[in-house]
Design an enzyme around this catalytic site. Sequence first.
Site, PDB file in Angstrom:
ATOM      1  N   HIS A  17       0.862  -1.187   0.000  1.00 26.25           N
ATOM      2  CA  HIS A  17       0.000   0.000   0.000  1.00 26.25           C
ATOM      3  C   HIS A  17       0.898   1.237   0.000  1.00 26.25           C
ATOM      4  O   HIS A  17       2.121   1.111  -0.077  1.00 26.25           O
ATOM      5  CB  HIS A  17      -0.968  -0.026   1.187  1.00 26.25           C
ATOM      6  CG  HIS A  17      -0.312  -0.143   2.541  1.00 26.25           C
ATOM      7  ND1 HIS A  17       0.487   0.847   3.076  1.00 26.25           N
ATOM      8  CD2 HIS A  17      -0.333  -1.135   3.460  1.00 26.25           C
ATOM      9  CE1 HIS A  17       0.920   0.479   4.264  1.00 26.25           C
ATOM     10  NE2 HIS A  17       0.441  -0.735   4.524  1.00 26.25           N
ATOM     11  N   HIS A  20       4.123   1.504   2.163  1.00 26.38           N
ATOM     12  CA  HIS A  20       5.334   0.852   1.654  1.00 26.38           C
ATOM     13  C   HIS A  20       5.925   1.656   0.493  1.00 26.38           C
ATOM     14  O   HIS A  20       7.135   1.779   0.364  1.00 26.38           O
ATOM     15  CB  HIS A  20       5.031  -0.566   1.162  1.00 26.38           C
ATOM     16  CG  HIS A  20       4.344  -1.423   2.180  1.00 26.38           C
ATOM     17  ND1 HIS A  20       3.082  -1.920   2.006  1.00 26.38           N
ATOM     18  CD2 HIS A  20       4.743  -1.831   3.409  1.00 26.38           C
ATOM     19  CE1 HIS A  20       2.728  -2.619   3.064  1.00 26.38           C
ATOM     20  NE2 HIS A  20       3.710  -2.577   3.938  1.00 26.38           N
ATOM     21  N   CYS A 127       3.515 -11.002  19.384  1.00 28.79           N
ATOM     22  CA  CYS A 127       2.548 -10.441  18.434  1.00 28.79           C
ATOM     23  C   CYS A 127       2.893 -10.994  17.065  1.00 28.79           C
ATOM     24  O   CYS A 127       3.978 -10.749  16.551  1.00 28.79           O
ATOM     25  CB  CYS A 127       2.583  -8.912  18.404  1.00 28.79           C
ATOM     26  SG  CYS A 127       1.619  -8.253  17.010  1.00 28.79           S
ATOM     27  N   CYS A 130       3.606  -8.326  14.336  1.00 28.02           N
ATOM     28  CA  CYS A 130       4.950  -7.732  14.443  1.00 28.02           C
ATOM     29  C   CYS A 130       6.034  -8.783  14.226  1.00 28.02           C
ATOM     30  O   CYS A 130       7.171  -8.450  13.979  1.00 28.02           O
ATOM     31  CB  CYS A 130       5.230  -7.162  15.831  1.00 28.02           C
ATOM     32  SG  CYS A 130       4.284  -5.750  16.327  1.00 28.02           S
ATOM     33  N   CYS A 144      -1.423  -5.549  21.228  1.00 26.53           N
ATOM     34  CA  CYS A 144      -0.318  -4.857  20.595  1.00 26.53           C
ATOM     35  C   CYS A 144      -0.808  -3.474  20.165  1.00 26.53           C
ATOM     36  O   CYS A 144      -1.806  -3.358  19.457  1.00 26.53           O
ATOM     37  CB  CYS A 144       0.155  -5.643  19.379  1.00 26.53           C
ATOM     38  SG  CYS A 144       1.192  -4.677  18.289  1.00 26.53           S
ATOM     39  N   HIS A 147      -0.924  -3.028  16.226  1.00 23.28           N
ATOM     40  CA  HIS A 147      -1.818  -3.832  15.395  1.00 23.28           C
ATOM     41  C   HIS A 147      -3.177  -4.099  16.014  1.00 23.28           C
ATOM     42  O   HIS A 147      -4.037  -4.679  15.374  1.00 23.28           O
ATOM     43  CB  HIS A 147      -1.144  -5.166  15.040  1.00 23.28           C
ATOM     44  CG  HIS A 147       0.076  -4.991  14.204  1.00 23.28           C
ATOM     45  ND1 HIS A 147       1.341  -4.982  14.722  1.00 23.28           N
ATOM     46  CD2 HIS A 147       0.210  -4.759  12.878  1.00 23.28           C
ATOM     47  CE1 HIS A 147       2.211  -4.787  13.740  1.00 23.28           C
ATOM     48  NE2 HIS A 147       1.559  -4.638  12.620  1.00 23.28           N
ATOM     49  N   LYS A 297      -1.888   4.654  11.843  1.00 24.95           N
ATOM     50  CA  LYS A 297      -0.947   4.156  10.843  1.00 24.95           C
ATOM     51  C   LYS A 297      -1.699   3.368   9.780  1.00 24.95           C
ATOM     52  O   LYS A 297      -2.497   2.502  10.089  1.00 24.95           O
ATOM     53  CB  LYS A 297       0.075   3.240  11.512  1.00 24.95           C
ATOM     54  CG  LYS A 297       1.073   2.660  10.532  1.00 24.95           C
ATOM     55  CD  LYS A 297       2.026   1.682  11.190  1.00 24.95           C
ATOM     56  CE  LYS A 297       2.887   1.011  10.146  1.00 24.95           C
ATOM     57  NZ  LYS A 297       3.317  -0.318  10.531  1.00 24.95           N
ATOM     58  N   LYS A 300      -2.583  -2.745   6.442  1.00 26.95           N
ATOM     59  CA  LYS A 300      -3.508  -3.762   5.957  1.00 26.95           C
ATOM     60  C   LYS A 300      -4.317  -4.319   7.132  1.00 26.95           C
ATOM     61  O   LYS A 300      -5.531  -4.489   7.045  1.00 26.95           O
ATOM     62  CB  LYS A 300      -2.670  -4.860   5.284  1.00 26.95           C
ATOM     63  CG  LYS A 300      -3.451  -6.039   4.799  1.00 26.95           C
ATOM     64  CD  LYS A 300      -4.230  -5.723   3.543  1.00 26.95           C
ATOM     65  CE  LYS A 300      -5.115  -6.912   3.195  1.00 26.95           C
ATOM     66  NZ  LYS A 300      -6.067  -6.640   2.158  1.00 26.95           N
TER      67      LYS A 300
HETATM   68  N1  MSP Z   1       9.633  -7.176   7.392  1.00 27.06           N
HETATM   69  C1  MSP Z   1       9.793  -6.166   8.367  1.00 27.06           C
HETATM   70  C2  MSP Z   1      11.045  -5.367   8.141  1.00 27.06           C
HETATM   71  C3  MSP Z   1      12.308  -6.161   8.091  1.00 27.06           C
HETATM   72  S1  MSP Z   1      13.678  -5.189   7.648  1.00 27.06           S
HETATM   73  C4  MSP Z   1      15.006  -6.155   7.931  1.00 27.06           C
HETATM   74  C5  MSP Z   1       8.581  -5.224   8.329  1.00 27.06           C
HETATM   75  N2  MSP Z   1       7.866  -5.234   7.200  1.00 27.06           N
HETATM   76  S2  MSP Z   1       6.563  -4.336   6.921  1.00 27.06           S
HETATM   77  O1  MSP Z   1       6.142  -4.660   5.600  1.00 27.06           O
HETATM   78  O2  MSP Z   1       5.606  -4.513   7.954  1.00 27.06           O
HETATM   79  O3  MSP Z   1       6.983  -2.843   7.031  1.00 27.06           O
HETATM   80  C6  MSP Z   1       8.157  -2.387   6.459  1.00 27.06           C
HETATM   81  C7  MSP Z   1       8.219  -0.896   6.401  1.00 27.06           C
HETATM   82  O4  MSP Z   1       7.166  -0.406   5.592  1.00 27.06           O
HETATM   83  C8  MSP Z   1       8.023  -0.076   7.681  1.00 27.06           C
HETATM   84  O5  MSP Z   1       9.043   0.113   8.514  1.00 27.06           O
HETATM   85  C9  MSP Z   1       7.828   1.250   7.042  1.00 27.06           C
HETATM   86  O6  MSP Z   1       9.087   1.674   6.585  1.00 27.06           O
HETATM   87  C10 MSP Z   1       6.955   0.919   5.887  1.00 27.06           C
HETATM   88  N3  MSP Z   1       5.570   1.156   6.227  1.00 27.06           N
HETATM   89  C11 MSP Z   1       4.555   0.255   6.411  1.00 27.06           C
HETATM   90  N4  MSP Z   1       3.410   0.928   6.678  1.00 27.06           N
HETATM   91  C12 MSP Z   1       3.676   2.249   6.679  1.00 27.06           C
HETATM   92  C13 MSP Z   1       2.924   3.412   6.802  1.00 27.06           C
HETATM   93  N5  MSP Z   1       1.632   3.400   7.035  1.00 27.06           N
HETATM   94  N6  MSP Z   1       3.571   4.593   6.654  1.00 27.06           N
HETATM   95  C14 MSP Z   1       4.912   4.670   6.331  1.00 27.06           C
HETATM   96  N7  MSP Z   1       5.626   3.613   6.230  1.00 27.06           N
HETATM   97  C15 MSP Z   1       5.073   2.387   6.474  1.00 27.06           C
HETATM   98  O7  MSP Z   1       8.369  -4.511   9.268  1.00 27.06           O
END
Ligand code: MSP
Length: 472
Positions: A17, A20, A127, A130, A144, A147, A297, A300
């Site tokens: 989304h 990311h 969690c 997480c 959590c 989440h 935040k 999903k």
């Molecule tokens: N897989 C782990 C990270 C491992 S790194 C060795 C993880 N993945 S994640 O898909 O949940 O999230 C990764 C990153 O996506 C978050 O740290 C952030 O950088 C970004 N984001 C996810 N949702 C976000 C928002 N709503 N806003 C901004 N960034 C966000 O954590």
Amino acid sequence: MKYYITTPIYYVNAKPHIGHAYTTIAADVLARFYREKIGKENVFFLTGTDEHGLNIQKKAGDAKKFPQTFVDEISQEFKNYWEKLDIKYDNFIRTTDEKHKAAVQKALQALYGKGAIYKGEYEGCYCVACEQFKNEKDLVEGRCPDHDTVVETIKEESYLLRMSGDVQKNLIEKIKKNEFKIAPEKYKKEVLSFLESQELHDVSISRKNVSWGVTLPFDPEHTTYVWADAFLNYLTGLGWEGDSNKLPFQWPADVQLIGKDILRVHATIWPIMLMHLGIPLPKMLYVHGHILSRGRKMSKTLGNAISIDEMLEKFGVDGTRYLLMSAGTFGEDVDMTMERMVEKYNADLANGLGNLVSRIIKLSAGLDIEIMKSEYDPIQWNKGFFEGLRLDVAINRIWYHFIGKNNKYIEDNKPWELAKINEDKFKEVMQKLISDLYLISDLLVPFMPDTSEKIKKALEEKRAEILFPRIR
Ligand code: MSP
């Protein structure tokens, strides 16, 4: 000089989304800027997907798919979206790559050999979203806070990574001296106050009943789950094979972009693993805030995400990149609503940049003048802001200094009238406008690569399509 930048690797439990996309576009903007500045052979931009763990195993089960099939599909979705968003990474690492897994096993064996990993028992609240054990005091009514999920209490045999003692002291020193820089400053303070107020608990790096992970070479009943496996992507993504004495030349990373939700693990487990392995720490962790939607935040799990497709359809690729990068201070949370984005698109892109380009191109029809180069060097002009990762400032000041001011310059000077009464003055005004528009196209390269090219082409062909149609 070299520049190595990474994004976190994303969980493949659902397609990406705009949260990311935010991190990944930011990394792409930086990589593109440095490619201009130091040459593309000196820049490495790594992104990828984090594919192991209980959550993904469960999601695959829900979808009635084999985990490998499930992760293959979603990982491909990430690649597709990054292509749509014009993201040019140098490698896309997947934690299910055989080479990655082999390197992780080698590194874990080395840690075990050094006594940095030992067998014990772990009890805590887990969690699944997480993929982390949580501290009791971080929970809100047993849930959590990130989440809103109920945590599971787990007590089981586990391998643990040593986190306290000298390694903790050294880590604090390195953070204080900015050898391992954490920015913006407030995040550095937050990490230091956490590290200085308590002795770190050893962390669990393996689970016994999670089959979807990397098997521990010294105990095949255990798999290592996400974090220990995932962090090493930053090295394996460069082709590292797990040997601490043979590091890729790009290492250490110059900038590791992360969201604030994963700061603590990146500022503790990750550097401590490296220190145990005798590998230099990344130069900088740069922490950005979250994209919020309705005050929370975007995620999903919470079901409040704005889809990338919706943005692409409304705003186009560069419109989406612009809106995300200019939305708010890079480092702070940014609340996004569709209404506000439409408004900003119309103001800054349809009326601002789009209008400026079409006016200048129209006015320059039939005009024969030699274009003088701008007095500003596009790389120098924004360099400090890229170095300091003030991406929102870097983009917004292009609008302030060149787009807004030139639109006003046109209104003040009315070149269409000058053309009729004072040809010299008309040419002089057009000289400035055209040379500024060239500069704008150069300044936009990192942020809006396609628009930048279209502007150059329009200047050469003296013909412009509508760059950003107004949204009604
Ligand atoms: N897989 C782990 C990270 C491992 S790194 C060795 C993880 N993945 S994640 O898909 O949940 O999230 C990764 C990153 O996506 C978050 O740290 C952030 O950088 C970004 N984001 C996810 N949702 C976000 C928002 N709503 N806003 C901004 N960034 C966000 O954590």
